[in-house]
Write a protein that holds these residues in place. Sequence first.
Motif, PDB file in Angstrom:
ATOM      1  N   THR A  11       0.834  -1.205   0.000  1.00  0.00           N
ATOM      2  CA  THR A  11       0.000   0.000   0.000  1.00  0.00           C
ATOM      3  C   THR A  11       0.870   1.258   0.000  1.00  0.00           C
ATOM      4  O   THR A  11       0.489   2.269  -0.595  1.00  0.00           O
ATOM      5  CB  THR A  11      -0.945   0.005   1.212  1.00  0.00           C
ATOM      6  OG1 THR A  11      -0.184  -0.143   2.424  1.00  0.00           O
ATOM      7  CG2 THR A  11      -1.938  -1.143   1.106  1.00  0.00           C
ATOM      8  N   PRO A  22      -6.715   3.823   0.532  1.00  0.00           N
ATOM      9  CA  PRO A  22      -6.925   4.140   1.953  1.00  0.00           C
ATOM     10  C   PRO A  22      -5.933   3.412   2.860  1.00  0.00           C
ATOM     11  O   PRO A  22      -5.490   2.313   2.549  1.00  0.00           O
ATOM     12  CB  PRO A  22      -8.358   3.672   2.214  1.00  0.00           C
ATOM     13  CG  PRO A  22      -8.664   2.701   1.116  1.00  0.00           C
ATOM     14  CD  PRO A  22      -7.874   3.155  -0.074  1.00  0.00           C
ATOM     15  N   GLU A  23      -5.593   4.045   3.968  1.00  0.00           N
ATOM     16  CA  GLU A  23      -4.622   3.484   4.910  1.00  0.00           C
ATOM     17  C   GLU A  23      -5.208   2.240   5.579  1.00  0.00           C
ATOM     18  O   GLU A  23      -6.260   2.302   6.214  1.00  0.00           O
ATOM     19  CB  GLU A  23      -4.270   4.520   5.970  1.00  0.00           C
ATOM     20  CG  GLU A  23      -3.031   4.179   6.773  1.00  0.00           C
ATOM     21  CD  GLU A  23      -1.768   4.228   5.924  1.00  0.00           C
ATOM     22  OE1 GLU A  23      -0.859   3.432   6.212  1.00  0.00           O
ATOM     23  OE2 GLU A  23      -1.700   5.047   4.995  1.00  0.00           O
ATOM     24  N   PRO A  24      -4.543   1.081   5.453  1.00  0.00           N
ATOM     25  CA  PRO A  24      -5.085  -0.152   6.048  1.00  0.00           C
ATOM     26  C   PRO A  24      -4.949  -0.165   7.571  1.00  0.00           C
ATOM     27  O   PRO A  24      -3.944   0.277   8.115  1.00  0.00           O
ATOM     28  CB  PRO A  24      -4.221  -1.259   5.425  1.00  0.00           C
ATOM     29  CG  PRO A  24      -3.463  -0.612   4.311  1.00  0.00           C
ATOM     30  CD  PRO A  24      -3.337   0.822   4.668  1.00  0.00           C
ATOM     31  N   ARG A  25      -5.980  -0.650   8.234  1.00  0.00           N
ATOM     32  CA  ARG A  25      -5.878  -0.920   9.664  1.00  0.00           C
ATOM     33  C   ARG A  25      -5.219  -2.267   9.894  1.00  0.00           C
ATOM     34  O   ARG A  25      -4.540  -2.487  10.895  1.00  0.00           O
ATOM     35  CB  ARG A  25      -7.271  -0.933  10.296  1.00  0.00           C
ATOM     36  CG  ARG A  25      -8.011   0.390  10.262  1.00  0.00           C
ATOM     37  CD  ARG A  25      -9.246   0.320  11.130  1.00  0.00           C
ATOM     38  NE  ARG A  25     -10.084  -0.815  10.782  1.00  0.00           N
ATOM     39  CZ  ARG A  25     -11.039  -0.782   9.858  1.00  0.00           C
ATOM     40  NH1 ARG A  25     -11.290   0.345   9.205  1.00  0.00           N
ATOM     41  NH2 ARG A  25     -11.771  -1.856   9.588  1.00  0.00           N
ATOM     42  N   ALA A  32      -6.844  -6.301   2.733  1.00  0.00           N
ATOM     43  CA  ALA A  32      -6.560  -5.052   3.442  1.00  0.00           C
ATOM     44  C   ALA A  32      -7.854  -4.482   4.006  1.00  0.00           C
ATOM     45  O   ALA A  32      -8.802  -4.207   3.262  1.00  0.00           O
ATOM     46  CB  ALA A  32      -5.911  -4.044   2.494  1.00  0.00           C
ATOM     47  N   GLU A  33      -7.887  -4.321   5.330  1.00  0.00           N
ATOM     48  CA  GLU A  33      -9.031  -3.715   6.006  1.00  0.00           C
ATOM     49  C   GLU A  33      -8.767  -2.226   6.157  1.00  0.00           C
ATOM     50  O   GLU A  33      -7.763  -1.815   6.738  1.00  0.00           O
ATOM     51  CB  GLU A  33      -9.230  -4.348   7.389  1.00  0.00           C
ATOM     52  CG  GLU A  33      -9.428  -5.851   7.376  1.00  0.00           C
ATOM     53  CD  GLU A  33     -10.812  -6.262   6.901  1.00  0.00           C
ATOM     54  OE1 GLU A  33     -11.671  -5.362   6.744  1.00  0.00           O
ATOM     55  OE2 GLU A  33     -11.042  -7.468   6.697  1.00  0.00           O
ATOM     56  N   THR A  34      -9.645  -1.383   5.618  1.00  0.00           N
ATOM     57  CA  THR A  34      -9.478   0.061   5.694  1.00  0.00           C
ATOM     58  C   THR A  34     -10.764   0.705   6.186  1.00  0.00           C
ATOM     59  O   THR A  34     -11.820   0.060   6.257  1.00  0.00           O
ATOM     60  CB  THR A  34      -9.108   0.658   4.316  1.00  0.00           C
ATOM     61  OG1 THR A  34     -10.297   0.748   3.513  1.00  0.00           O
ATOM     62  CG2 THR A  34      -8.077  -0.197   3.600  1.00  0.00           C
ATOM     63  N   ASP A  35     -10.701   2.002   6.490  1.00  0.00           N
ATOM     64  CA  ASP A  35     -11.897   2.733   6.913  1.00  0.00           C
ATOM     65  C   ASP A  35     -12.901   2.859   5.780  1.00  0.00           C
ATOM     66  O   ASP A  35     -14.071   3.145   6.008  1.00  0.00           O
ATOM     67  CB  ASP A  35     -11.508   4.127   7.416  1.00  0.00           C
ATOM     68  CG  ASP A  35     -10.739   4.057   8.738  1.00  0.00           C
ATOM     69  OD1 ASP A  35     -10.907   3.050   9.449  1.00  0.00           O
ATOM     70  OD2 ASP A  35      -9.977   4.993   9.031  1.00  0.00           O
ATOM     71  N   THR A  73     -13.096  -3.176   2.709  1.00  0.00           N
ATOM     72  CA  THR A  73     -12.125  -4.264   2.624  1.00  0.00           C
ATOM     73  C   THR A  73     -11.754  -4.482   1.169  1.00  0.00           C
ATOM     74  O   THR A  73     -12.623  -4.565   0.294  1.00  0.00           O
ATOM     75  CB  THR A  73     -12.710  -5.561   3.209  1.00  0.00           C
ATOM     76  OG1 THR A  73     -13.072  -5.343   4.573  1.00  0.00           O
ATOM     77  CG2 THR A  73     -11.688  -6.691   3.137  1.00  0.00           C
TER      78      THR A  73
END
Length: 290
Positions: A21, A33-36, A61-64, A67
Amino acid sequence: MVGSSHEALHRIFQKDPALLTRALQRVLDVPFPEPREIAALNVDLTEIEPVERRVDTLLRAETDQGTYLLVVESQGKVDDRKRGSWPYYLSYLYEKYRCEPVLIVITQSSATAKWAARPIRFGFRGWDSLTVRPLVLGPDNVPVIADERQAERDVPLAVLSAMTHGRGPQAAAILESLASALRTIDPDSAAVFVQFVDSCLADPQAKQMWRDLMTAIQYFWRHPLAEQVREEGRVQDRQEMTLRILEWRGIPVPDAVRERVNACTDLDRLETWAQRAVHAADATELFTGE
């Protein structure tokens, strides 16, 4: 053990998933988006039908913003069969996971990068039923990191730089900067990164320089993974020596002989073949009695 450039180019993202990313954001300027959280998934896309299909690396990738599935393909050369397989991968993954798939292609070749970046369109002129637009990381957009401090700030990105630009004019500066930066991270991670770089260096001089730099880091080369890389280098040297001796002596080397020598990883056997190559009247005499 990483055995090929193809393998290393995508497995680096398994070692450091967040690098992918970062590369999308910094190299391609894609506002991903920034992944959590990022997790590796099973790369096997085989269906009930006896047709095997696999992606190289698959990450979730989980993001705000939702997914995403990051589908990473290492591409060594132009292959028009991908016009069919890449859209299939994305459609299958969406159906299986119900997440948005994103195709990322990584290559060491500028020509391959230009080919891979072309959209794949299905349908008739003016009305596309399906469009696939790969994101491509290659020598034309991955940054050249030839500064030691810059390499230390993001070692995985510096590794990707060395893997991508290892055959270019700045290879020496890139490798020297990376060698210094590897001293700043834990030896286990450094050992894995060394394998990736070693597998991707196609230029013999660059590969030898890299191995010399790594040998100079004494504490590092004692790591068992790094020792495997050094053993692989010795095997490759013996393979090349055996074939080179035959060629120097003007003895024709059939493809079958060349393939058998290059497939052998037994150092003692290769040493025997190299000795036989000095006196053999025919290339097949390397294998006498075997």
